[in-house]
Structure formats: C-alpha cells, structure tokens
Design a protein around this motif. Structure first.
Motif, mmCIF file in Angstrom:
data_model
loop_
_atom_site.group_PDB
_atom_site.id
_atom_site.type_symbol
_atom_site.label_atom_id
_atom_site.label_comp_id
_atom_site.label_asym_id
_atom_site.label_seq_id
_atom_site.Cartn_x
_atom_site.Cartn_y
_atom_site.Cartn_z
ATOM 1 N N UNK B 5 0.866 -1.183 0.000
ATOM 2 C CA UNK B 5 0.000 0.000 0.000
ATOM 3 C C UNK B 5 0.894 1.222 0.000
ATOM 4 N N UNK B 55 -7.186 10.212 -15.310
ATOM 5 C CA UNK B 55 -7.579 8.903 -14.801
ATOM 6 C C UNK B 55 -7.811 8.905 -13.301
ATOM 7 N N UNK B 56 -7.128 9.773 -12.618
ATOM 8 C CA UNK B 56 -7.135 9.670 -11.167
ATOM 9 C C UNK B 56 -8.019 10.706 -10.499
ATOM 10 N N UNK B 71 -9.009 11.519 -0.860
ATOM 11 C CA UNK B 71 -8.189 10.360 -1.153
ATOM 12 C C UNK B 71 -8.944 9.458 -2.126
ATOM 13 N N UNK B 72 -8.288 9.087 -3.213
ATOM 14 C CA UNK B 72 -8.889 8.113 -4.130
ATOM 15 C C UNK B 72 -7.993 6.884 -4.126
ATOM 16 N N UNK B 73 -8.603 5.729 -4.106
ATOM 17 C CA UNK B 73 -7.811 4.507 -4.092
ATOM 18 C C UNK B 73 -7.756 3.918 -5.485
ATOM 19 N N UNK B 74 -6.562 3.525 -5.882
ATOM 20 C CA UNK B 74 -6.343 2.961 -7.215
ATOM 21 C C UNK B 74 -5.624 1.629 -7.063
ATOM 22 N N UNK B 75 -5.853 0.754 -8.007
ATOM 23 C CA UNK B 75 -5.324 -0.609 -7.891
ATOM 24 C C UNK B 75 -4.610 -1.023 -9.147
ATOM 25 N N UNK B 84 -1.937 -1.061 -3.858
ATOM 26 C CA UNK B 84 -3.066 -0.203 -3.524
ATOM 27 C C UNK B 84 -2.503 1.209 -3.361
#
Ligand SMILES: Nc1nc2c(ncn2[C@@H]2O[C@H](COP(=O)(O)OP(=O)(O)O)[C@@H](O)[C@H]2O)c(=O)[nH]1
Lengths: 302, 413
Positions: B5, B55-56, B71-75, B84
């Motif tokens: 992470x 994209x984010x 906060x944006x979570x990306x994988x 993560x």
C-alpha cells in the motif's frame, strides 16, 4: 515466503472479515444486501468465515427489481436455504404500485432508479442502521473515493464532500437516528481478485457466469439477452450466441460477453486478456455520462 | 504475491496524477473504455493530448476544478505484487486527507519537481510521512526532461532532501530521477540517465520488503465480537472473534486480558471453522480461552510477555480534522481498534508547524489540519502501545458525539 506471511488473497480476506465483524460489533440492525451476483456471493462466503459456527448477525436482503435473471434468483434462494440464514426479499414492482411511481419507457426501460425507493423503504421498514454491500473501488471513479463505512442521510444520499476521515483499520460507525451506513467490505478487491478468490475457495456461482447459449440482441456493440422486459422491434438483430456474464444486474441493463469459458480458469484467462473494464463492457446504465455513477450515488443508489 | 500500500504526495502540478496514470497505463491496468472516456475529456482541453492525469481525478467537482480533493484509491498489480495506491491531495488545506491516506501506507512516494527542488510542501509531506510512521520513502525527482537530465540538479536535490530525512529520522529513503510524462524510469530504466545506478520505480515498488514491518513478537488481539451460537449442541461455545494485529498466538499460550489484567490460556484457535495450532498477524481468527471469564468487545487478549501500557491518560500527537476547533476541556469518544471510551482533552502542549517542525507552545486551541501535542484523559483505561513502536496499537481516532464525525487522529507517544 516465510511461514508467517499471508499472500494477497489471504490479506484481503482477513481485512474483509475484520470489517464484517466491526459491523456486528458496532451496529444494532445490520443487513447484507444480497443480489445473487458474484460480489455478494463472495460477501456471504466471507460472512460464513467471520461468524460460523454462530448465525449471521444480519439477514440477507434482496431488492428484487422484477427484471432479475431467473438463474440468479434461484441461486439466491438455494444459497440462503443451504446456509440456513434469513432472506428478506422486497419487490420494486410493489413499490411502483403502492406509490404510483412512473416507470421508465423505451426499449431498455430500467428499474435501476426506482430500486432506490424500495431500498429506502426496506431500510425504514426494518430499521436497518447498516447495509453491507459488495461494491469495489476499482469499479468506477466515484467509488474509488468512497469510504469503507460510508454514511448516508435519511434520504440515502451520499455526500462526497463531507466524508469522514477513515484512518488505519478503525471504522467510525456512529450515526444519528435516521441515518445509516453503507459498508463495503471488499472495497480493496479488484474484479480479478474476486475471481481468483472464487477459484481458490471453489465458491459456487449461478450458471450464467459460465459460457452458455442464449438468444441475444445486438445493441450498439453490446449483447443484451432477449426477455419479456425488453421491447423488440422488427429491425432488431437477434441471434443465438455463446455468452457469459461478467456482472449480474438487471436483464435490461446488463450486457453479456461472447465467450467459450466453461471453467473458472477459462474465465480468469479471459479477464486477464480483456481490454475493457467490467462496468464498461457490461453495464448499459453507466454510459449516460462520465458522472452517471456519481449522480446516482448521491441520490441513494448503492 | 503480497500487497504493497503506498501513498503519493506532491504539490499541485508536480506530476502526481501523471505518475499514477503512467503506472496504471504501463502496467496495463487501464481499459480501453476508460481511455476513450479520458480521450473524450482531453479533447475539451487545448493541447489535445491524452491526459493521463484525468484517470485519477474522480469526482466531478474535482474534474471541474482540476484538483484532487479527497483520497482516491487505485489498484494495479504485477505478477509480483498487488498495489493499492492512496492518491491524496497535497495542499495544506487537505492535510487531513493526506493523513488519512498515509495511515495505512507501507510506502510513500514523495514527488519533487526537479525545477523547484525541495519545497515547503516537500517538507510538509515528509513530516506527515514521519508522523504517521510510513516505513519506506521513495523520493521521485520528476520532470527531469525539463532540466536536461542533469545529474547535478538531481544531486543537489538529493543532498537537500537527505538533510530533511535526517532531521525527521526517516530510515529507509530511496531516490530516483524520473519523467512521469515520458515514462522514464517508471517501468523500465531509461538510457537518458547513464549516471543513475538504481532501479526503475516499479522495480523498487515490487521489491521493497514489507513483511518485516509486521511485528510478530508482541501479540495483540483486540476482541471485536463474541460468537455464542447458544444452540443445543454448541451450548457452551464462546469464541472471541477478532484480527491479530501483531504477534503470533499458539494453542496453550498463557494470556492476559487487558485492561482487566485477568489471566487465562488459549484453549483453541479456530480459523474457517477448523482448529489450528498457531495463528499470526494479520489473520482474522477465533480464540477460545480455558477459563470462563467475562470478555467482550474492546478487550485485548495478550500473550504473557511484553504488555501494552494500560492507563487512562495519554500523550498524543494529534492531527485535528474538524472545522470546529479543538479546545482543552472538550469531550470526545476515543476509539482505538475495537475499544471506544469517553475522553477529554486535558491540555494542548504545543502546536507543530508542519512546514518547519517549529513548536508553538501552549496554544489555546487547534484548528482544522493543525498538528498538536496533547494530553488526553480517558474515562476508562485503555491498552495501548506507542505508535512509534507498534503502529497497529498506537493509533486512535476521536469522534464528536454530537456530530458523530471523526474529528481527530491520535498517534500515541
Ligand atoms: N515535462 C514534463 N511535464 C510533466 C511531467 N510530469 C507531469 N508533467 C506535467 O505537469 C503538469 C501537472 O501534472 P499533474 O500530473 O496534473 O500534476 P499533479 O497536480 O501533481 O497531479 C501537467 O501539465 C503534466 O503534463 C514530466 O515528467 N515532464
């Protein structure tokens, strides 16, 4: 790998079980929203791990739009019976009659928006203070920002600008009367993680996830199953194709993909090779605008 | 395959979104339909290039303002690891969001614009990384294409940052020159940097050892829920459900239940309904004790040995996250793992300037995004460890009982 090391699926599993147990520990009347789709089936599997040999501290709740795949409904009933847990079903059709709601018109008339009414009524009927759902952050951009414990006001609305900070693995489930919390234990799983988990634990799924022959209509490059819910026109291009479903929603707004995948290994290889996202390939309802999901979430959609 | 992470920190326009877009794109985590969508939006822009940064940026308000506000979570994953990303905003106004993103991070990527060098924001982000005890830091010096790939520029920034890292006691710091826009040194090493001897960013992310960050010595098991089937055949079944947050638990181990201090031993450990002989962090399991004692949610089961502190007074570094100020005397709920107790703020000892680390002694209050050292009194004792020693049992949140909102993050000292 050392003896005391978990691989990624075991880590994800443990995190999700922890979240489910926080729900049990923090809320009076939780519910698990169960649709018969792979994500909610995974949730049920995780709940078995979290609470057996005890009973689930929540019922399974299904909001049935009336447009569901019969295979998914059958699976839903069988699974609930097999694990001996309580299943509550509420029908969008009943809400439409009772409240005189206007249904969408058109070829793919969807009950997706109306579903929210039934869900909120059901929450009120049972006084649910927490609803567990199988949404994942990798599905869509608005979801990427949503908390694991996501507070909704009494109209079910999500306010993306007023989200609570969520630190470490400490989840704040405090709410005012009338509010409730949507809880997403598999937030950090991707589509592929779910499939790999299903494979590892041999989790049974409704047959529509595997390739089968079906009569479909081709619409703007997507394949939609013919059914009583879709109004066909003479010019429609209809054929029988070998397809499977990547997600299971309403028959009117879920598209199938052409596939020969007969086993879970085949499905996983196809997903690894695919170049289109899960929602992009299979959801007709997200196509309206870039912000479609965000708008629907704000209005109480799951 | 395990999980890493990480959080990305940078000032506006340092190239954070481009970098994340680049990682996702080059690791093939972006699908055609998503690319088409950003292609459509990029067309509304003047330059006409596909803008990976789009994209984010998740929420519409953010798209309109062109900034990241939550906060944006990306994988993404590679055959080696699942990643993560907590994509957190860098502006001082969003310190609380960065703290949120940092709380679970194993690693922080601190972005520096090569043209600007170590800036005030760089210091702030590094201070937050050190407050939250993120174990690994990668300093990515970006936009090297705009400084002619200059080894000197890079070296000077490294020297400047090393000073920051030394002051903060950051232990594991790696430096890398990149161009997020061109993809230099992101997935593959680029030949434009013959002087750079390290690995590509992805290689660093794949190989940073995080297993050692889990404490397997001092056992802590906060009880979340008690499983009592109360059926005929399981009449006496009483299982304590929870997640081992540190340490290893073995059948037969002597344990102490905190904060009561009652002793017992482990009669059985269950996982997935099967008995096992030992379990370790971060597994979720069910423990059974030999003696029939009163244990409920909020208790911590600890093997005999080094015990957590059990007190009702805490010294904490606290990041304040609410619009209403924190004033000594205010009362809040304090939640640490599964335990929630009433608490009150005894005093604020000093306020930390998060740009300079300077201390302002005895301020009368703390405002949104302030970091202060405070003393908290709790209505009942809690079992805690110093955040610096055991991150998983040293962080607590404060909840305003009237608004129900999470208003503070405490790192216990
Ligand atoms: N020349 C150059 N421009 C870059 C680089 N990385 C980012 N940019 C540009 O810097 C601007 C800000 O980047 P963005 O990713 O939106 O920054 P953020 O605010 O940190 O997310 C954009 O115009 C990018 O195209 C780089 O390595 N080289």
């Amino acid at each position: 790998m050392s003896k005391y090391q978990l691989d990624y699926l075991d880590q994800l599993e443990s995190e999700s079980i922890h979240i489910l147990r926080e729900v049990a520990g923090q809320f009076e009347r939780p519910a698990l929203l169960f649709s018969g789709g792979k994500d909610s089936i995974t949730l049920v599997h995780l709940a078995l791990k979290a609470f057996r040999p005890g009973k689930f501290p929540f019922p399974l709740v299904h909001i049935d739009t009336g447009h569901n795949f019969p295979e998914a409904l059958r699976f839903r009933d069988e699974l609930a019976a097999q694990i001996g847990e309580k299943l509550i079903v509420r029908h969008v059709g009943d809400t439409i009659k009772l409240k005189n709601l206007t249904e969408q018109k058109g070829k793919f008339a969807s009950r997706n928006a109306l579903q929210t009414y039934t869900l909120l009524d059901t929450i009120e009927e049972f006084g649910f203070d927490a609803c567990i759902g199988g949404a994942r952050r990798d599905e869509e951009k608005a979801r990427a920002k949503e908390r694991i414990f996501s507070v909704r006001d009494e109209f079910g609305q999500w306010n993306p600008k007023l989200q609570r900070p969520e630190l470490w693995n400490t989840y704040n489930g405090k709410i005012h009367k009338g509010e409730n919390v949507r809880i997403f234990p598999i937030s950090n799983w991707t589509e592929l993680d779910v499939w790999n988990y299903i494979r590892r634990h041999n989790i049974e799924l409704p047959p529509i996830y595997y390739a089968h022959e079906r009569e479909v209509l081709e619409f703007q490059g997507q394949l939609v199953a013919t059914s009583a819910f879709i109004q066909l026109e003479p010019t429609d291009k209809i054929s029988v194709k070998k397809v499977r479903y990547r997600t299971v929603g309403d028959m009117t707004c879920t598209a199938a993909v052409e596939s020969n995948a007969a086993t879970i290994d085949d499905i996983i290889s196809e997903i690894i090779a695919t170049k289109t996202s899960e929602r992009g390939e299979t959801r007709i309802d997200d196509r309206v605008s870039e912000a479609a999901m965000e708008d629907r979430k704000k209005n109480g959609y799951f | 395959m395990d999980i890493l992470r990480f959080i990305t920190a940078g000032s506006v326009d340092d190239g954070k979104s481009t970098l994340i877009g680049r990682l996702l794109y080059d690791s093939k985590s972006i699908m055609i339909d998503q690319l088409e969508a950003i292609g459509r939006q990029s067309k509304n822009r003047e330059d006409g290039e596909i803008d990976l940064a789009l994209l984010t940026d998740g929420l519409r308000a953010e798209r309109e303002q062109g900034i990241t506000i939550d906060v944006a979570y990306k994988y993404f994953s590679t055959p080696k690891r699942k990643f993560i990303i907590a994509d957190a905003p860098g502006h001082i106004q969003y310190t609380r969001n960065m703290v949120t993103g940092a709380s679970n991070a194993d690693l922080a990527i601190i972005l520096i614009d090569a043209r600007n060098g170590v800036a005030e924001q760089t210091r702030r982000h590094s201070i937050i990384a050190s407050l939250l005890k993120i174990p690994h830091v990668v300093v990515a010096i970006n936009k090297m294409d705009l400084v002619d790939y200059s080894h000197d520029v890079y070296n000077n920034i490294v020297i400047d940052y090393a000073e920051v890292a030394r002051n903060l006691g950051l232990k594991d710091v790696t430096y890398i020159p990149i161009s997020a826009l061109n993809g230099d040194n992101i997935v593959e090493k680029s030949d434009k940097y013959p002087w750079y001897e390290g690995e590509s960013l992805l290689h660093i992310l794949e190989n940073t050892e995080v297993q050692n960050d889990i404490n397997l010595t001092d056992g802590r098991f906060p009880v979340q829920y008690v499983i009592r089937p109360q059926t005929e055949d399981l009449h006496d079944y009483r299982g304590y459900a929870g997640k081992i947050i540190s340490g290893v638990y073995r059948k037969g181990d002597k344990v102490v239940v905190q904060p009561s201090g009652i002793e017992s031993s482990i009669a059985a450990i269950e996982k997935d309904g099967k008995e096992i002989d030992e379990a370790f962090a971060p597994q979720s399991v069910v423990l059974h004790l030999k003696d029939d004692i009163d244990i409920s949610r909020g208790d911590t089961i600890v093997p005999t040995g080094i015990q957590p502190n059990v007190t009702n007074e805490l010294e904490v570094l606290l990041c304040w996250m609410d619009n209403k100020p924190l004033v000594p005397g205010n009362k809040y709920l304090l939640q640490i793992n599964s335990r929630t107790v009433r608490s009150s703020i005894r005093e604020i000892q000093y306020k930390l300037n998060v740009n300079t680390l300077q201390k302002e002694e005895a301020p009368d209050k703390a405002g949104l995004n302030d970091v202060v050292k405070a003393v908290i009194k709790t209505a009942a004792p809690i079992a805690w460890d110093a955040y610096a020693a055991l991150r998983s049992n040293g962080g607590a949140i404060l909840i305003d009982e009237t608004s129900c909102v999470t208003v503070g993050a405490c790192m216990i000292q």
